[in-house]
Design a protein around this motif. Sequence first.
Motif, mmCIF file in Angstrom:
data_model
loop_
_atom_site.group_PDB
_atom_site.id
_atom_site.type_symbol
_atom_site.label_atom_id
_atom_site.label_comp_id
_atom_site.label_asym_id
_atom_site.label_seq_id
_atom_site.Cartn_x
_atom_site.Cartn_y
_atom_site.Cartn_z
ATOM 1 N N ASN A 166 9.973 -159.550 -78.195
ATOM 2 C CA ASN A 166 8.989 -159.911 -77.184
ATOM 3 C C ASN A 166 8.225 -161.126 -77.710
ATOM 4 O OD1 ASN A 166 6.442 -160.068 -75.875
ATOM 5 N ND2 ASN A 166 6.537 -157.887 -75.372
ATOM 6 N N PRO A 167 8.063 -162.189 -76.904
ATOM 7 C CA PRO A 167 7.399 -163.400 -77.403
ATOM 8 C C PRO A 167 5.943 -163.170 -77.802
ATOM 9 C CG PRO A 167 7.897 -163.586 -75.049
ATOM 10 C CD PRO A 167 8.536 -162.325 -75.538
ATOM 11 N N HIS A 168 5.355 -162.051 -77.352
ATOM 12 C CA HIS A 168 3.967 -161.744 -77.700
ATOM 13 C C HIS A 168 3.870 -160.767 -78.870
ATOM 14 C CE1 HIS A 168 3.037 -163.867 -74.055
ATOM 15 N NE2 HIS A 168 3.812 -163.049 -73.374
ATOM 16 N N SER A 169 5.003 -160.371 -79.407
ATOM 17 C CA SER A 169 5.017 -159.397 -80.491
ATOM 18 C C SER A 169 4.469 -159.997 -81.780
ATOM 19 C CB SER A 169 6.444 -158.933 -80.783
ATOM 20 O OG SER A 169 6.947 -158.225 -79.699
ATOM 21 N N PRO A 170 3.787 -159.166 -82.577
ATOM 22 C CA PRO A 170 3.395 -159.620 -83.914
ATOM 23 C C PRO A 170 4.642 -159.920 -84.736
ATOM 24 C CG PRO A 170 2.237 -157.605 -83.308
ATOM 25 C CD PRO A 170 3.309 -157.817 -82.276
ATOM 26 N N TYR A 199 14.110 -163.207 -86.101
ATOM 27 C CA TYR A 199 13.654 -162.003 -85.406
ATOM 28 C C TYR A 199 13.909 -160.695 -86.143
ATOM 29 C CZ TYR A 199 18.540 -161.212 -84.187
ATOM 30 O OH TYR A 199 19.890 -160.985 -84.259
ATOM 31 N N ASP A 253 9.952 -156.262 -83.910
ATOM 32 C CA ASP A 253 9.426 -155.262 -82.973
ATOM 33 C C ASP A 253 9.675 -153.848 -83.488
ATOM 34 O OD1 ASP A 253 8.617 -157.256 -81.250
ATOM 35 O OD2 ASP A 253 10.100 -156.841 -79.702
ATOM 36 N N ASN A 295 1.214 -160.804 -88.495
ATOM 37 C CA ASN A 295 0.243 -161.862 -88.212
ATOM 38 C C ASN A 295 -0.958 -161.389 -87.396
ATOM 39 O OD1 ASN A 295 1.529 -161.631 -85.745
ATOM 40 N ND2 ASN A 295 1.994 -163.810 -85.531
ATOM 41 N N ASP A 296 -0.973 -160.121 -86.976
ATOM 42 C CA ASP A 296 -2.157 -159.586 -86.294
ATOM 43 C C ASP A 296 -3.048 -158.826 -87.281
ATOM 44 O OD1 ASP A 296 -0.722 -157.250 -86.754
ATOM 45 O OD2 ASP A 296 -0.928 -156.501 -84.708
#
Length: 124
Positions: A5-9, A77, A95, A28-29
């Motif tokens: 998912n492009p919004h995934s950490p 990924y 993910d 990274n979160d």
Amino acid sequence: MAGLNPHSPIPTELKLHRKSGVLAVTFNDGKAFRFPCEFLRVYSPSAEVRGHEPEQAVLQTGKKNVTITHIEPVGRYAVRLDFSDGHNTGLYSWDLLYEYGLHQETMWQDYLQRLEKSGASREP
């Protein structure tokens, strides 16, 4: 859990602690997870462990002393982990690792219950 998912950490660090048998992953979160090698091995996303359907999953036994011998990046990924028992067909996407980190305790308890129910052991 498939695909990224492009919004995934995404991980900023993967560090294998060989003595303790733990793979530490920092995202990274700010979240950081510590995965015992045994956990990652028994929850390998490979077809030979997971099957192609949930009811085809194969309970992994005797993996208590398994270690990670090599970490191979796969694109941007995922990583492929080589384990000391020769298993190396699972691709661990960012993910998937993040999801595993969030649910590790529940997954581990579930694994221990499945072992007990089948009369199997973590011991090699």
